[in-house]
Design a protein around this motif. Sequence first.
Motif, short mmCIF file in Angstrom:
data_model
loop_
_atom_site.label_atom_id
_atom_site.label_comp_id
_atom_site.label_asym_id
_atom_site.label_seq_id
_atom_site.Cartn_x
_atom_site.Cartn_y
_atom_site.Cartn_z
N LEU A 169 44.06 40.09 41.90
CA LEU A 169 44.93 40.75 40.93
C LEU A 169 44.35 42.10 40.51
O LEU A 169 43.13 42.27 40.40
N ALA A 170 45.24 43.05 40.26
CA ALA A 170 44.84 44.35 39.72
C ALA A 170 45.90 44.73 38.69
O ALA A 170 46.72 45.63 38.91
N HIS A 194 38.54 34.67 35.73
CA HIS A 194 38.46 35.19 37.09
C HIS A 194 39.39 36.38 37.35
O HIS A 194 39.17 37.15 38.29
N ALA A 195 40.40 36.56 36.50
CA ALA A 195 41.25 37.75 36.61
C ALA A 195 40.74 38.88 35.73
O ALA A 195 41.30 39.98 35.75
N LYS A 196 39.70 38.58 34.94
CA LYS A 196 39.11 39.58 34.03
C LYS A 196 40.15 40.11 33.05
O LYS A 196 40.28 41.33 32.83
N LEU A 197 40.89 39.18 32.46
CA LEU A 197 41.88 39.49 31.43
C LEU A 197 41.52 38.67 30.19
O LEU A 197 42.01 37.55 30.01
N PHE A 217 48.34 36.98 29.51
CA PHE A 217 46.97 37.49 29.60
C PHE A 217 47.00 39.02 29.60
O PHE A 217 47.90 39.63 30.17
N THR A 218 45.98 39.65 29.02
CA THR A 218 45.90 41.11 29.06
C THR A 218 44.47 41.58 28.85
O THR A 218 43.65 40.90 28.24
N ARG A 219 44.20 42.76 29.36
CA ARG A 219 42.91 43.40 29.09
C ARG A 219 42.97 44.22 27.81
O ARG A 219 41.95 44.69 27.31
#
Length: 278
Positions: free
Chosen positions: A43-44, A72-75, A119-121
């Motif tokens: 994912l990006a 694992h998605a870094k979110l 999910f979000t950064r």
Amino acid sequence: MSAEAKFKISSWNIMHGINLTEPPTNGMPVIQSADLKAGCEQLAVDVLAVQEIDQYQQRSHQLDQAEFISTHAKLPNYRFIPTLLGNPDEGKKNWQAASEVEVDLANTNKSARYGIALFTRYPVRLWHQLDLVGAKVTTPIAIPGENGKPKLIWISDEPRAVLAAEVETELGLVLIATTHLSFVPGRNIRQLRTALSWLSQFDLPKVFLGDLNLPARFIQALTSWQRTPVIPTFPITKPKVQFDHILTSSDLITTEVQATKMPVGDHLMLSASINRIK
């Protein structure tokens, strides 16, 4: 805010982590956390909506899939909301609508649950939730069978919900909402109208995405929200219909729209960049 400011968003129905590219085991699709991890790592995106998530279910090896995806998605900023408590595979006698009880979202008891997540950064200012009424009927639906070919089974409808977040994005504060609507014809239309009416109270630019279980022509007829170009997302092999959608309010627009085959799930993942209308 840069004139070129935008953010990337995706909607992904993971169907509790099934991998349809692997041969079934004892007639059942393969579910391995390694496949879900592989999907997360490719994912990006800045914001991710996910449907059909398990939390501490036996079929998905007691994994908290929302926490796993976040890691694992870094979110890091996310919320999972259960729509039902118990095992969704065992019929209404073995699960309860989450809306019927006061739910501890932390789930300190690690009880089996199933639902949706966002999910979000980016930082999230506020979270909102709307419960939707499911249909009281049993309906035939197509599920993946041997060799990826669909087969019909009879299934009871489940409770549904809309999860929304006020997110501090590259475009400023944006309300981002997701859902997984009913597969029952008519009920999904009623749920969509209820969700859109509820979202209208928020005086913010809006993005509404998820598995709406409605083809693009119905979405076009039912709402004036901005839509992506028609792009089939289901089934995952030879997709023919768009059930997954990204809608925006009139002050936003989608660009760079694509549908991607992922390691898990029975839909293609739908992605787009969100931009302000110039």
